[in-house]
Design an enzyme around this catalytic site. Sequence first.
Site, PDB file in Angstrom:
ATOM      1  NE  ARG A  46     105.630  57.044   4.390  1.00 28.23           N
ATOM      2  CZ  ARG A  46     106.892  57.427   4.337  1.00 28.23           C
ATOM      3  NH1 ARG A  46     107.390  57.885   3.212  1.00 28.23           N
ATOM      4  NH2 ARG A  46     107.663  57.347   5.389  1.00 28.23           N
ATOM      5  CE  LYS A 151     111.134  69.191  21.667  1.00 30.45           C
ATOM      6  NZ  LYS A 151     111.656  67.852  21.952  1.00 30.45           N
ATOM      7  CG  ASP A 238     115.382  66.384  23.009  1.00 31.96           C
ATOM      8  OD1 ASP A 238     114.454  66.296  22.181  1.00 31.96           O
ATOM      9  OD2 ASP A 238     115.482  65.644  24.005  1.00 31.96           O
ATOM     10  CG  HIS A 243     110.433  70.797  26.993  1.00 30.10           C
ATOM     11  ND1 HIS A 243     109.323  71.023  26.205  1.00 30.10           N
ATOM     12  CD2 HIS A 243     110.895  69.576  26.637  1.00 30.10           C
ATOM     13  CE1 HIS A 243     109.126  69.971  25.415  1.00 30.10           C
ATOM     14  NE2 HIS A 243     110.074  69.079  25.654  1.00 30.10           N
TER      15      HIS A 243
HETATM   16  C1  BG6 Z   1     110.653  65.626  24.736  1.00 26.52           C
HETATM   17  C2  BG6 Z   1     112.088  65.312  24.389  1.00 26.52           C
HETATM   18  O1  BG6 Z   1     110.280  66.837  24.138  1.00 26.52           O
HETATM   19  O2  BG6 Z   1     110.512  65.741  26.141  1.00 26.52           O
HETATM   20  C3  BG6 Z   1     112.511  64.031  25.076  1.00 26.52           C
HETATM   21  O3  BG6 Z   1     112.234  65.174  22.988  1.00 26.52           O
HETATM   22  C4  BG6 Z   1     112.236  64.102  26.562  1.00 26.52           C
HETATM   23  O4  BG6 Z   1     113.894  63.784  24.839  1.00 26.52           O
HETATM   24  C5  BG6 Z   1     110.807  64.540  26.840  1.00 26.52           C
HETATM   25  O5  BG6 Z   1     112.486  62.836  27.119  1.00 26.52           O
HETATM   26  C6  BG6 Z   1     110.572  64.794  28.322  1.00 26.52           C
HETATM   27  O6  BG6 Z   1     109.207  65.016  28.568  1.00 26.52           O
HETATM   28  P1  BG6 Z   1     108.561  64.656  29.968  1.00 26.52           P
HETATM   29  O7  BG6 Z   1     107.133  65.073  29.828  1.00 26.52           O
HETATM   30  O8  BG6 Z   1     108.729  63.179  30.170  1.00 26.52           O
HETATM   31  O9  BG6 Z   1     109.302  65.438  31.004  1.00 26.52           O
END
Ligand code: BG6
Length: 485
Positions: A46, A151, A238, A243
């Site tokens: 936008r 996500k 989150d 993960h």
């Molecule tokens: C993201 C989360 O999916 O993964 C974040 O929303 C988090 O809060 C991040 O900090 C961590 O990813 P990585 O690759 O830095 O371990």
Amino acid sequence: DSNGSTTLVIFGASGDLTRRKLVPALASLHSKGRLPLDLQILGVARSDMDDEQFRAILAEFLGSEGMTKPSPEQWAALSSRIHYLHGDVTSLQDLEAVKDKLASIEGNGGSHNRLYYLSLAPSLYRSAMSGLGESRMSEDFDGWRRLVVEKPFGTDLTSARELNDVAHSVFREDQVFRIDHYLGKETVQNLLVFRFANAIFEPLWNRNYIDHVQITVSETLKIDERGDYYDQTGVLRDMFQNHLLQLLTLVAMEPPHAFEAEALRNEKVKVLNAIRRIRPDDVGRHAIPGQYRTYRDESGVSPESDTATYAAVRLHVDNWRWQGVPFYLRSGKALRNKSTEIIIQFRSPPHMLFPLADDEDIPANTLAIFVQPDEGFHLEFQTKTPEAELQMRTAELEFHYHEAFSGQAIPDAYERLLLDALNGDASLFTRSDEIEQAWSIVDPIIEGFSLPTAPRPYYYSEGSWGPVEADRFMLTDGRAWLQAG
Ligand code: BG6
């Protein structure tokens, strides 16, 4: 041209993800000669900008954290194929303009492939997907169409189902690529190689030899400017729903018959299916919520917030292989270290030959898998101390990626994921049923935490390993958190 074209269309292109991850990853791939040379990139957002302004913004983060920096010539070549269009993905009129722009980029002849990337506020996913449907941009008669969705995919089971329904009313499941960037991490993929390309570990990989598994994703980061998002989200949505559960499935799954998207994801879904659901009113026995002390002072956070910035959860995988083997998962913000590690603790030897000091236990063998940083493996075992009469010491066999593949940087997860999406390989993306299963595991825990009878989040100091209650929780099980890194 007559060979056709492939275009990556990024919706929400003026956001952080495009600048910090997507374009640096594309540039890194390009500089290594791994990006198709005919790939065109169209950013839609936008903000009011022209191509040149857009390219200038994108140049800022090239070569950051783990990405290879393109030479000025390489960047010039790539950026000449980057275009920008001012538009709102929720407006059908604007989508018509996107179509016109695409027609001019794609030219005539050949097949026109398109990868649509939703890098938008999650509240816009639904209308973006329906818009792509209504404007018939999902139809793939003259080339493939794929959709990448960042996500979070939904905020609970109900919303994820609704989102899947909308997605499936516009695209086939094999066109939809749901991102969990942990799956793009090199060491996460290596977990499968480690398990299934070696003969010596898999025979031990079950309840007969493994006492328990620990999965830790700790972060030093606080929530920074994301208070509004984070306070509605918390660590379970989150980090756990995606993960941590992904890591668990890769540790626990049965060998798939082929390294191929459907076979792989079928096995992962079976693991998620087998995870025993925690009843909300029983959450206190299985999970510990935590909150770092200064969290409520963060901007965007309610001063009375009970959002968990830390959680430790014990899960059971109710199947033949894992019966009775707890999986301890923990993750939090503002902790001591940034590290992701998986620790497999084996059972103790069945009979002790060697004299030990009073109430001393022989340490069990552990295998630590370091996902980040210092990617690698450590295997702990007992050795005899020289000279000393039958004294033992724990020793470590270590494997470090940076030593074994010296000079070869571990690529950022987005490089792999973008390439796979362009190639149509969905192995490292989350399927609709996988997402829903994961929510159905996490939802009752979140609900349990919000019950009046549930424990309020325990405070922990920044730079600690989380609330002491999480240590007591392990102690009650006769175990302790292992800090391998
Ligand atoms: C993201 C989360 O999916 O993964 C974040 O929303 C988090 O809060 C991040 O900090 C961590 O990813 P990585 O690759 O830095 O371990």
